[in-house]
Design a protein around this motif. Structure first.
Motif, PDB file in Angstrom:
ATOM      1  N   HIS A 138       0.825  -1.207   0.000  1.00 27.99           N
ATOM      2  CA  HIS A 138       0.000   0.000   0.000  1.00 27.99           C
ATOM      3  C   HIS A 138       0.857   1.254   0.000  1.00 27.99           C
ATOM      4  O   HIS A 138       1.971   1.266   0.518  1.00 27.99           O
ATOM      5  CB  HIS A 138      -0.866   0.051   1.264  1.00 27.99           C
ATOM      6  CG  HIS A 138      -2.190  -0.630   1.115  1.00 27.99           C
ATOM      7  ND1 HIS A 138      -3.118  -0.675   2.121  1.00 27.99           N
ATOM      8  CD2 HIS A 138      -2.741  -1.279   0.071  1.00 27.99           C
ATOM      9  CE1 HIS A 138      -4.191  -1.338   1.705  1.00 27.99           C
ATOM     10  NE2 HIS A 138      -3.988  -1.720   0.467  1.00 27.99           N
TER      11      HIS A 138
ATOM     12  N   MET B 222      -5.432   5.075   1.623  1.00 26.48           N
ATOM     13  CA  MET B 222      -4.450   4.085   1.195  1.00 26.48           C
ATOM     14  C   MET B 222      -4.872   3.512  -0.147  1.00 26.48           C
ATOM     15  O   MET B 222      -6.045   3.401  -0.433  1.00 26.48           O
ATOM     16  CB  MET B 222      -4.387   2.943   2.208  1.00 26.48           C
ATOM     17  CG  MET B 222      -4.092   3.391   3.617  1.00 26.48           C
ATOM     18  SD  MET B 222      -3.779   1.999   4.699  1.00 26.48           S
ATOM     19  CE  MET B 222      -5.369   1.177   4.711  1.00 26.48           C
TER      20      MET B 222
ATOM     21  N   HIS C  87       3.555   0.929   2.840  1.00 24.70           N
ATOM     22  CA  HIS C  87       3.554  -0.075   3.913  1.00 24.70           C
ATOM     23  C   HIS C  87       3.025  -1.410   3.422  1.00 24.70           C
ATOM     24  O   HIS C  87       2.465  -1.507   2.332  1.00 24.70           O
ATOM     25  CB  HIS C  87       2.742   0.415   5.112  1.00 24.70           C
ATOM     26  CG  HIS C  87       1.322   0.730   4.779  1.00 24.70           C
ATOM     27  ND1 HIS C  87       0.944   1.967   4.316  1.00 24.70           N
ATOM     28  CD2 HIS C  87       0.203  -0.031   4.819  1.00 24.70           C
ATOM     29  CE1 HIS C  87      -0.364   1.958   4.100  1.00 24.70           C
ATOM     30  NE2 HIS C  87      -0.847   0.758   4.386  1.00 24.70           N
TER      31      HIS C  87
ATOM     32  N   MET D 175       0.315  -4.205   4.027  1.00 21.93           N
ATOM     33  CA  MET D 175      -1.029  -4.311   4.613  1.00 21.93           C
ATOM     34  C   MET D 175      -1.381  -5.795   4.742  1.00 21.93           C
ATOM     35  O   MET D 175      -1.287  -6.548   3.779  1.00 21.93           O
ATOM     36  CB  MET D 175      -2.024  -3.611   3.674  1.00 21.93           C
ATOM     37  CG  MET D 175      -3.338  -3.310   4.317  1.00 21.93           C
ATOM     38  SD  MET D 175      -3.144  -1.842   5.353  1.00 21.93           S
ATOM     39  CE  MET D 175      -4.652  -1.960   6.294  1.00 21.93           C
TER      40      MET D 175
HETATM   41 CU   LIG Z   1      -2.789  -0.019   4.092  1.00 18.09          CU
END
Ligand SMILES: [Cu+2]
Length: 150
Positions: A78, A89, A111, A113
């Protein structure tokens, strides 16, 4: 007797070759991951975020294309944007860490997820993730921490 030991020698060579191949295929040298954390999911949530810092000590970019882990049904990459103050996101194909750079993956930036838990996460436990990159596999051990650490 002689045949037997030659046979064994052959086997040992084959095993050594296989070991070397596996090693070459799975180790991303010069890549380190620091302080990997998975956020304890909020009550009834089926997804959660994570953070970690990736150090690329190699001479070429590190491209993360996929992340796998047995504890999750689906793992996505993400990125985060802000639209009129709201955090949003969205999925990305890959996350790149430039050569000789470090990149902090956080909920506010790019990041990993984690979605759908195969069994509930416990606070303080260690969970394995595998980053699939252009430089091979990178194994990550992430600690499950309370959301407030964010
Ligand atoms: Cu996320």
């Amino acid at each position: 007797m002689t045949n037997f030991s030659w046979c064994r020698m052959g086997l040992i060579f084959v095993l050594m070759a296989v070991t070397r191949m596996v090693f070459a295929a799975t180790s991303a040298e010069n890549i380190e991951v620091g302080k990997a954390e998975i956020f304890m999911p909020q009550r009834n949530a089926s997804a959660t975020g994570s953070k970690m810092t990736i150090y690329n000590r190699s001479d070429k970019p590190l491209i993360i294309r996929e992340v796998t882990g047995q504890r999750f049904k689906q793992i996505m990459l993400h990125a985060t944007t802000y639209k009129s103050g709201q955090r949003e996101m969205y999925p990305v194909e890959q996350i790149t860490v430039a050569a000789h750079q470090k990149l902090a993956l956080t909920p506010n930036t790019s990041h990993i997820m984690l979605m759908g838990f195969t069994r509930p996460l416990q606070r303080g436990e260690f969970v394995s993730l595998i980053l699939h990159t252009n430089q091979g596999l990178v194994r990550v051990i992430a600690r499950v921490v309370p959301m407030s650490v964010r």
